[in-house]
Design a protein around this motif. Structure first.
Motif, mmCIF file in Angstrom:
data_model
loop_
_atom_site.group_PDB
_atom_site.id
_atom_site.type_symbol
_atom_site.label_atom_id
_atom_site.label_comp_id
_atom_site.label_asym_id
_atom_site.label_seq_id
_atom_site.Cartn_x
_atom_site.Cartn_y
_atom_site.Cartn_z
ATOM 1 N N GLU A 1 0.823 -1.214 0.000
ATOM 2 C CA GLU A 1 0.000 0.000 0.000
ATOM 3 C C GLU A 1 0.859 1.268 0.000
ATOM 4 O O GLU A 1 0.417 2.326 -0.395
ATOM 5 N N ILE A 2 2.112 1.132 0.485
ATOM 6 C CA ILE A 2 2.948 2.342 0.567
ATOM 7 C C ILE A 2 4.105 2.352 -0.427
ATOM 8 O O ILE A 2 4.705 3.387 -0.662
ATOM 9 N N ALA A 3 4.438 1.180 -0.997
ATOM 10 C CA ALA A 3 5.628 1.120 -1.865
ATOM 11 C C ALA A 3 5.403 0.213 -3.061
ATOM 12 O O ALA A 3 4.546 -0.668 -3.046
ATOM 13 N N LEU B 1 13.771 -3.347 3.133
ATOM 14 C CA LEU B 1 13.813 -3.088 1.688
ATOM 15 C C LEU B 1 13.608 -1.604 1.434
ATOM 16 O O LEU B 1 12.636 -1.022 1.939
ATOM 17 N N VAL B 2 14.503 -1.000 0.666
ATOM 18 C CA VAL B 2 14.305 0.395 0.234
ATOM 19 C C VAL B 2 13.623 0.332 -1.135
ATOM 20 O O VAL B 2 14.155 -0.254 -2.077
ATOM 21 N N LEU B 3 12.426 0.906 -1.198
ATOM 22 C CA LEU B 3 11.574 0.782 -2.393
ATOM 23 C C LEU B 3 11.050 2.154 -2.813
ATOM 24 O O LEU B 3 10.878 3.037 -1.956
ATOM 25 N N PRO B 4 10.707 2.318 -4.099
ATOM 26 C CA PRO B 4 10.045 3.572 -4.501
ATOM 27 C C PRO B 4 8.705 3.678 -3.757
ATOM 28 O O PRO B 4 8.005 2.672 -3.623
ATOM 29 N N HIS B 5 8.370 4.852 -3.232
ATOM 30 C CA HIS B 5 7.123 4.933 -2.458
ATOM 31 C C HIS B 5 5.969 5.452 -3.301
ATOM 32 O O HIS B 5 6.154 6.010 -4.394
ATOM 33 N N ARG B 6 4.748 5.257 -2.772
ATOM 34 C CA ARG B 6 3.545 5.625 -3.512
ATOM 35 C C ARG B 6 3.005 6.987 -3.109
ATOM 36 O O ARG B 6 1.835 7.289 -3.363
ATOM 37 N N ASP B 7 3.826 7.750 -2.403
ATOM 38 C CA ASP B 7 3.406 9.102 -2.037
ATOM 39 C C ASP B 7 2.215 9.141 -1.083
ATOM 40 O O ASP B 7 1.420 10.072 -1.126
ATOM 41 N N THR C 1 10.334 9.981 4.886
ATOM 42 C CA THR C 1 11.345 9.568 3.907
ATOM 43 C C THR C 1 12.401 10.646 3.674
ATOM 44 O O THR C 1 13.200 10.521 2.747
ATOM 45 N N ALA C 2 12.389 11.691 4.511
ATOM 46 C CA ALA C 2 13.280 12.834 4.316
ATOM 47 C C ALA C 2 13.127 13.364 2.883
ATOM 48 O O ALA C 2 14.102 13.711 2.231
ATOM 49 N N ALA C 3 11.884 13.344 2.418
ATOM 50 C CA ALA C 3 11.520 13.878 1.099
ATOM 51 C C ALA C 3 12.211 13.165 -0.061
ATOM 52 O O ALA C 3 12.308 13.694 -1.165
ATOM 53 N N GLN C 4 12.691 11.934 0.186
ATOM 54 C CA GLN C 4 13.265 11.146 -0.920
ATOM 55 C C GLN C 4 12.140 10.432 -1.669
ATOM 56 O O GLN C 4 11.007 10.371 -1.197
ATOM 57 N N ASP C 5 12.489 9.836 -2.814
ATOM 58 C CA ASP C 5 11.458 9.129 -3.576
ATOM 59 C C ASP C 5 11.357 7.652 -3.186
ATOM 60 O O ASP C 5 10.614 6.885 -3.790
#
Ligand code: TXA
Ligand code: MG
Length: 320
Positions: free
Chosen positions: A76-78, A98-104, A111-115
């Motif tokens: 739901e989040i990534a 796991l570091v994954l692209p997030h779904r905003d 996320t410290a404003a990372q993607d």
């Protein structure tokens, strides 16, 4: 928690239901995991997330790990690539982040404003119960104040914050070192922080694995600085001659080793799961120095050596 009942102020220990009630009100609560204790808050509540940074004195550019109670909740989040999903299926619940692209969907503070977002499903019944009952993901960085060794018992958390942070007591953490953090890029597994799940183990499973590149590590600030550090100086020795030379220098010290390092010296048994507890014990005794004799199983444990080398690093900026 019933209206008229406050958490046990004297001990700081709270039940799972009390913890969930506090979290739902936007408070910060420490929870046990199999790795180390985490400082938890609702991941969707920006104010609560900011409190976590403030309590830990963590720089706001160092993102938090989000803890989930199922793979579906993580989805739901990534966004999961194929290899990350394979890793989650193998290792969750367990000590793999796991570091994954997030779904905003989470506040940018997380996320410290990372993607990307770091996600993990902990393998601890009480942690999973708290997350399930809270009904949403929880941020939970290691519960130590920035720069200090991670707590592996509820008592450590109480001592670090003088009882001001409520804690769910799950006993001593079975692993005692923080999770392995990985990011998959184009099918290649980058290890950003070594943990009990080693590069070798991932390679043996048929994956292509490498250590995090400089630019990857830049986005993972917690991996860059000296931390996990006790107040005492940490000195590492690797051979007998070096150990004897170090012992010749005047200091009050505790010696940690995986076995009797040389005949006649007083020493304490070092195992991965008691490393941070031994650091704290040494500090409580007020010694100048913690001498760690890095031989045998300690020298071959990448996660332990990573923590030891960071702790022994002098004068660098602290973090986490
Ligand atoms: O075992 C653990 O992972 C424990 C327990 C409580 O789950 N948590 C933990 O959290 O060690 P923390 O915040 O102390 O360490 C998280 C590490 C840091 O090095 C941070 O920089 C990195 O993960 N990290 C977090 N989000 C990231 C992201 N989006 N990209 C890269 N690195 C990230
Ligand atoms: Mg930490």
């Amino acid at each position: 928690m019933p209206n008229n009942q406050q958490p046990d102020q004297k001990s700081g220990i709270v039940t799972v239901d009390e913890a969930v009630a506090l979290l739902s009100r936007g408070e910060v609560v420490a929870i046990p995991t199999e790795t180390v204790y985490g400082l938890a808050a609702l991941a969707t509540d920006a104010n609560a997330v900011r409190k976590v940074f403030a309590v830990k004195r963590r720089p706001s550019n160092n993102p938090l790990i989000v803890h989930v109670s199922s793979i579906a909740q993580a989805e739901e989040i990534a966004w999961f690539d194929h290899v990350s999903m394979q890793l989650a299926t193998w290792y969750w619940p367990g000590p793999l982040t796991l570091v994954l692209p997030h779904r905003d969907v989470l506040p940018p503070e997380v996320t410290a404003a990372q993607d990307t977002v770091a996600v993990r499903m902990p393998n601890h019944a009480l942690a999973l119960e708290v997350i399930s009952k809270a009904g949403q993901p929880l941020v939970a960085p290691s519960a130590n104040p920035s720069g200090k060794p991670s707590p592996t018992t509820a008592h450590h958390v109480i001592a670090d914050y003088a009882g001001a942070i409520p804690v769910v007591d799950g006993g001593a953490c079975s692993i005692g070192l923080e999770s392995t953090v990985v990011r998959v890029v184009g099918g290649l597994v980058h290890v950003l922080r070594p943990g009990i799940i080693s590069l070798q183990e991932l390679t043996d499973r048929g994956l292509t694995v490498c250590e995090g590149t400089t630019s990857e590590l830049h986005r993972s600030p917690g991996t860059r600085y000296r931390h996990y550090a006790p107040a005492a100086r940490v000195v590492l020795t690797f051979g007998e001659a070096e150990l004897i030379e170090a012992l010749g220098k005047p200091a009050t010290r505790v010696i940690l080793a995986p076995y009797q390092p040389i005949p006649g010296v007083e020493w304490r048994m070092l195992e991965p799961r008691n490393l941070f507890a031994e650091f704290r014990r040494a500090d409580a005794s007020g010694v100048d120095e913690i001498l760690v004799h890095c031989v045998g199983p300690i020298l071959h444990n990448q996660a332990v050596m990573d923590r030891l080398e960071r702790a022994a690093r002098h004068g660098s900026q602290t973090d986490q």
